[in-house]
Design a protein around this motif. Sequence first.
Motif, PDB file in Angstrom:
ATOM      1  N   MET A  55      34.729  23.206  33.071  1.00  0.00           N
ATOM      2  CA  MET A  55      35.058  22.265  31.823  1.00  0.00           C
ATOM      3  C   MET A  55      35.671  21.595  32.870  1.00  0.00           C
ATOM      4  SD  MET A  55      37.963  22.304  29.082  1.00  0.00           S
ATOM      5  CE  MET A  55      37.387  23.786  28.295  1.00  0.00           C
ATOM      6  N   GLN A  56      36.322  22.355  33.653  1.00  0.00           N
ATOM      7  CA  GLN A  56      36.617  21.040  35.415  1.00  0.00           C
ATOM      8  C   GLN A  56      35.644  20.646  35.799  1.00  0.00           C
ATOM      9  OE1 GLN A  56      39.684  22.508  38.353  1.00  0.00           O
ATOM     10  NE2 GLN A  56      38.957  21.883  39.610  1.00  0.00           N
ATOM     11  N   GLU A  57      34.871  21.104  36.235  1.00  0.00           N
ATOM     12  CA  GLU A  57      33.040  20.440  36.658  1.00  0.00           C
ATOM     13  C   GLU A  57      32.977  19.159  36.129  1.00  0.00           C
ATOM     14  OE1 GLU A  57      28.797  22.168  38.381  1.00  0.00           O
ATOM     15  OE2 GLU A  57      30.458  23.350  37.801  1.00  0.00           O
ATOM     16  N   ARG A  58      33.269  19.700  34.817  1.00  0.00           N
ATOM     17  CA  ARG A  58      32.363  18.631  34.189  1.00  0.00           C
ATOM     18  C   ARG A  58      33.118  17.313  33.638  1.00  0.00           C
ATOM     19  NH1 ARG A  58      29.695  20.405  28.170  1.00  0.00           N
ATOM     20  NH2 ARG A  58      29.178  17.900  28.347  1.00  0.00           N
ATOM     21  N   VAL A  59      34.352  17.457  33.809  1.00  0.00           N
ATOM     22  CA  VAL A  59      35.390  16.554  33.465  1.00  0.00           C
ATOM     23  C   VAL A  59      35.331  15.619  34.937  1.00  0.00           C
ATOM     24  CG1 VAL A  59      37.999  15.859  34.113  1.00  0.00           C
ATOM     25  CG2 VAL A  59      37.541  17.774  31.833  1.00  0.00           C
ATOM     26  N   LEU A  60      35.834  16.170  36.238  1.00  0.00           N
ATOM     27  CA  LEU A  60      35.635  15.632  36.940  1.00  0.00           C
ATOM     28  C   LEU A  60      34.054  14.718  37.425  1.00  0.00           C
ATOM     29  CD1 LEU A  60      36.873  18.199  39.878  1.00  0.00           C
ATOM     30  CD2 LEU A  60      37.516  16.143  39.233  1.00  0.00           C
ATOM     31  N   HIS A  61      32.793  15.133  37.032  1.00  0.00           N
ATOM     32  CA  HIS A  61      31.702  14.901  37.411  1.00  0.00           C
ATOM     33  C   HIS A  61      30.783  14.215  36.438  1.00  0.00           C
ATOM     34  CE1 HIS A  61      31.556  16.946  40.814  1.00  0.00           C
ATOM     35  NE2 HIS A  61      31.564  17.810  40.774  1.00  0.00           N
ATOM     36  N   ASP A  62      31.896  13.834  35.203  1.00  0.00           N
ATOM     37  CA  ASP A  62      30.609  13.128  34.093  1.00  0.00           C
ATOM     38  C   ASP A  62      31.921  12.313  33.101  1.00  0.00           C
ATOM     39  OD1 ASP A  62      30.056  12.849  31.744  1.00  0.00           O
ATOM     40  OD2 ASP A  62      29.196  13.986  30.799  1.00  0.00           O
ATOM     41  N   PRO A  63      32.404  11.186  32.877  1.00  0.00           N
ATOM     42  CA  PRO A  63      33.395  10.092  32.845  1.00  0.00           C
ATOM     43  C   PRO A  63      32.924  10.567  30.935  1.00  0.00           C
ATOM     44  CG  PRO A  63      32.666   8.644  34.849  1.00  0.00           C
ATOM     45  CD  PRO A  63      31.621  10.410  33.731  1.00  0.00           C
ATOM     46  N   ASP A  64      32.000  10.198  30.569  1.00  0.00           N
ATOM     47  CA  ASP A  64      32.089  11.090  29.585  1.00  0.00           C
ATOM     48  C   ASP A  64      33.137  12.056  28.678  1.00  0.00           C
ATOM     49  OD1 ASP A  64      30.705   9.048  28.931  1.00  0.00           O
ATOM     50  OD2 ASP A  64      28.684   9.767  28.909  1.00  0.00           O
ATOM     51  N   MET A  65      32.682  12.997  29.284  1.00  0.00           N
ATOM     52  CA  MET A  65      34.173  13.659  28.790  1.00  0.00           C
ATOM     53  C   MET A  65      35.410  13.473  28.458  1.00  0.00           C
ATOM     54  SD  MET A  65      33.357  16.656  28.538  1.00  0.00           S
ATOM     55  CE  MET A  65      34.587  18.368  29.180  1.00  0.00           C
ATOM     56  N   LEU A  66      35.932  12.076  28.724  1.00  0.00           N
ATOM     57  CA  LEU A  66      37.518  12.277  28.951  1.00  0.00           C
ATOM     58  C   LEU A  66      37.783  12.023  27.522  1.00  0.00           C
ATOM     59  CD1 LEU A  66      39.891  11.825  30.128  1.00  0.00           C
ATOM     60  CD2 LEU A  66      39.369   9.345  30.264  1.00  0.00           C
ATOM     61  N   PRO A  67      36.871  11.858  27.157  1.00  0.00           N
ATOM     62  CA  PRO A  67      37.071  11.537  25.228  1.00  0.00           C
ATOM     63  C   PRO A  67      37.291  12.475  24.480  1.00  0.00           C
ATOM     64  CG  PRO A  67      35.410   9.823  25.666  1.00  0.00           C
ATOM     65  CD  PRO A  67      35.959  10.846  26.738  1.00  0.00           C
ATOM     66  N   GLN A  68      36.463  13.647  25.103  1.00  0.00           N
ATOM     67  CA  GLN A  68      36.360  14.497  24.407  1.00  0.00           C
ATOM     68  C   GLN A  68      37.340  15.165  24.520  1.00  0.00           C
ATOM     69  OE1 GLN A  68      32.782  17.020  23.966  1.00  0.00           O
ATOM     70  NE2 GLN A  68      31.798  15.196  25.983  1.00  0.00           N
ATOM     71  N   MET A  69      37.790  15.375  26.314  1.00  0.00           N
ATOM     72  CA  MET A  69      39.634  16.576  26.234  1.00  0.00           C
ATOM     73  C   MET A  69      40.555  15.764  25.611  1.00  0.00           C
ATOM     74  SD  MET A  69      38.025  18.610  28.117  1.00  0.00           S
ATOM     75  CE  MET A  69      39.916  19.230  28.145  1.00  0.00           C
ATOM     76  N   LEU A  70      40.918  14.574  25.471  1.00  0.00           N
ATOM     77  CA  LEU A  70      41.538  13.594  25.164  1.00  0.00           C
ATOM     78  C   LEU A  70      42.382  13.824  23.605  1.00  0.00           C
ATOM     79  CD1 LEU A  70      41.633  10.585  26.142  1.00  0.00           C
ATOM     80  CD2 LEU A  70      42.922  12.082  27.118  1.00  0.00           C
ATOM     81  N   ARG A  71      40.437  14.319  22.878  1.00  0.00           N
ATOM     82  CA  ARG A  71      41.113  14.727  21.159  1.00  0.00           C
ATOM     83  C   ARG A  71      41.358  16.100  21.352  1.00  0.00           C
ATOM     84  NH1 ARG A  71      36.291  11.550  20.716  1.00  0.00           N
ATOM     85  NH2 ARG A  71      34.212  13.368  21.558  1.00  0.00           N
ATOM     86  N   TYR A  72      41.175  16.626  22.226  1.00  0.00           N
ATOM     87  CA  TYR A  72      42.186  18.367  22.325  1.00  0.00           C
ATOM     88  C   TYR A  72      42.806  18.036  22.554  1.00  0.00           C
ATOM     89  CZ  TYR A  72      37.568  20.823  21.388  1.00  0.00           C
ATOM     90  OH  TYR A  72      36.410  20.820  20.644  1.00  0.00           O
ATOM     91  N   LEU A  73      43.846  17.434  23.601  1.00  0.00           N
ATOM     92  CA  LEU A  73      45.129  16.633  23.972  1.00  0.00           C
ATOM     93  C   LEU A  73      45.763  16.895  23.579  1.00  0.00           C
ATOM     94  CD1 LEU A  73      43.975  17.266  27.952  1.00  0.00           C
ATOM     95  CD2 LEU A  73      44.661  19.488  26.559  1.00  0.00           C
ATOM     96  N   THR A  74      45.648  16.314  22.547  1.00  0.00           N
ATOM     97  CA  THR A  74      46.592  14.913  22.055  1.00  0.00           C
ATOM     98  C   THR A  74      46.168  15.264  20.943  1.00  0.00           C
ATOM     99  OG1 THR A  74      44.414  13.115  22.242  1.00  0.00           O
ATOM    100  CG2 THR A  74      46.656  13.173  24.237  1.00  0.00           C
ATOM    101  N   VAL A  75      47.433  15.736  19.812  1.00  0.00           N
ATOM    102  CA  VAL A  75      47.501  16.204  18.582  1.00  0.00           C
ATOM    103  C   VAL A  75      47.404  14.527  17.494  1.00  0.00           C
ATOM    104  CG1 VAL A  75      48.808  17.574  16.684  1.00  0.00           C
ATOM    105  CG2 VAL A  75      48.980  17.772  19.213  1.00  0.00           C
ATOM    106  N   GLN A  76      46.512  14.906  16.672  1.00  0.00           N
ATOM    107  CA  GLN A  76      46.259  13.671  15.728  1.00  0.00           C
ATOM    108  C   GLN A  76      46.750  14.379  14.256  1.00  0.00           C
ATOM    109  OE1 GLN A  76      45.991  10.713  17.421  1.00  0.00           O
ATOM    110  NE2 GLN A  76      45.762  11.863  19.395  1.00  0.00           N
ATOM    111  N   VAL A  77      47.878  14.753  13.782  1.00  0.00           N
ATOM    112  CA  VAL A  77      48.464  15.129  13.113  1.00  0.00           C
ATOM    113  C   VAL A  77      48.990  14.391  12.499  1.00  0.00           C
ATOM    114  CG1 VAL A  77      48.662  16.892  10.925  1.00  0.00           C
ATOM    115  CG2 VAL A  77      47.874  17.896  13.787  1.00  0.00           C
ATOM    116  N   SER A  78      48.793  13.520  11.262  1.00  0.00           N
ATOM    117  CA  SER A  78      50.027  12.610  10.248  1.00  0.00           C
ATOM    118  C   SER A  78      49.964  11.692   8.710  1.00  0.00           C
ATOM    119  CB  SER A  78      50.671  11.564  11.524  1.00  0.00           C
ATOM    120  OG  SER A  78      51.274  10.730  11.187  1.00  0.00           O
ATOM    121  N   GLU A  79      50.541  12.271   8.313  1.00  0.00           N
ATOM    122  CA  GLU A  79      50.442  11.351   7.555  1.00  0.00           C
ATOM    123  C   GLU A  79      51.357  10.137   6.586  1.00  0.00           C
ATOM    124  OE1 GLU A  79      53.057  14.232   4.182  1.00  0.00           O
ATOM    125  OE2 GLU A  79      50.555  15.251   4.854  1.00  0.00           O
ATOM    126  N   MET A  80      50.811   9.067   6.642  1.00  0.00           N
ATOM    127  CA  MET A  80      51.698   8.330   5.474  1.00  0.00           C
ATOM    128  C   MET A  80      53.462   8.972   4.961  1.00  0.00           C
ATOM    129  SD  MET A  80      49.860   5.187   4.285  1.00  0.00           S
ATOM    130  CE  MET A  80      50.951   3.623   4.372  1.00  0.00           C
TER     131      MET A  80
END
Length: 277
Positions: A55-80
């Motif tokens: 995963m590290q290799e892909r992160v370093l060499h493929d910028p398109d990996m960043l949005p995928q990583m952020l989806r896993y590393l940031t928690v997007q759980v909420s409700e009004m």
Amino acid sequence: MMETFEKIEDIEIRLLLEALYHRYHYDFRDYAMSSIKRRLRQAKENMGLATISAMQERVLHDPDMLPQMLRYLTVQVSEMYRDPSYFLAIRQLVIPHLRTYPSLKVWVAGCSTGEELYSLVILFREEGLEERTLFYATDINPDALHQAEAGIYDAERVRQFSENYRQAGGKTSLSDYYHSHYNRCILDKSLRRNVVFSDHSLVTDQVFGEMHLISCRNVMIYFDRDLQDRVVGLFKDSLPRQGFLGLGAKESLRFSTHANAFRDFVRTEKIYQRTDS
């Protein structure tokens, strides 16, 4: 054997987090390791990778990996109006103090996909304070910010939103603030007229203005103790005397070195007020 695997995995994770920081300036190095480890294991499995190093290799060499990583590393759980009693306390106990200001600034830090932001905007509208208030909605995840700015949610979630709104002291019907279209709940665009959406990292960025109310709920639970302390200091520096800070139900200022700069305002709802100290 299992102990060796765990040690190697810990090394891989720390190297991956360093790679993310030095390559893209996203800093997860002081997040709680147990949470990071759980999310990265899920990411590795879903991506079909054999190791975290791959995963590290892909992160370093493929910028398109960043949005995928952020989806896993940031928690997007909420409700009004999540935890309605929190918003009821804001309405009944904090709003009377905020009424005394001719203009207001509210910061929703770690706004995720916007549910908490819109909960506050509607509340301020119903209390007659929206027109004099500027709302700042910040997050490190650009995809989440985009969703927040769009203000579109699955219709199946609206029943829970509406019940939370009622328990939070809503003065009308939540349906007055959205329309439905193709199984989507689309919030009225007027709710965004006083909102500034911005990328901001609680880990690396500094104070960007004086706020009267900061709501940062269920964000710091993913940070280690030192990073929590850094963030509380950031909030302290962002609030004037008698400004308000709201945290999540499982969060506290109790162990912070900045705790003496606040007093309990509504202890049960983790709402604090800035003091002179």
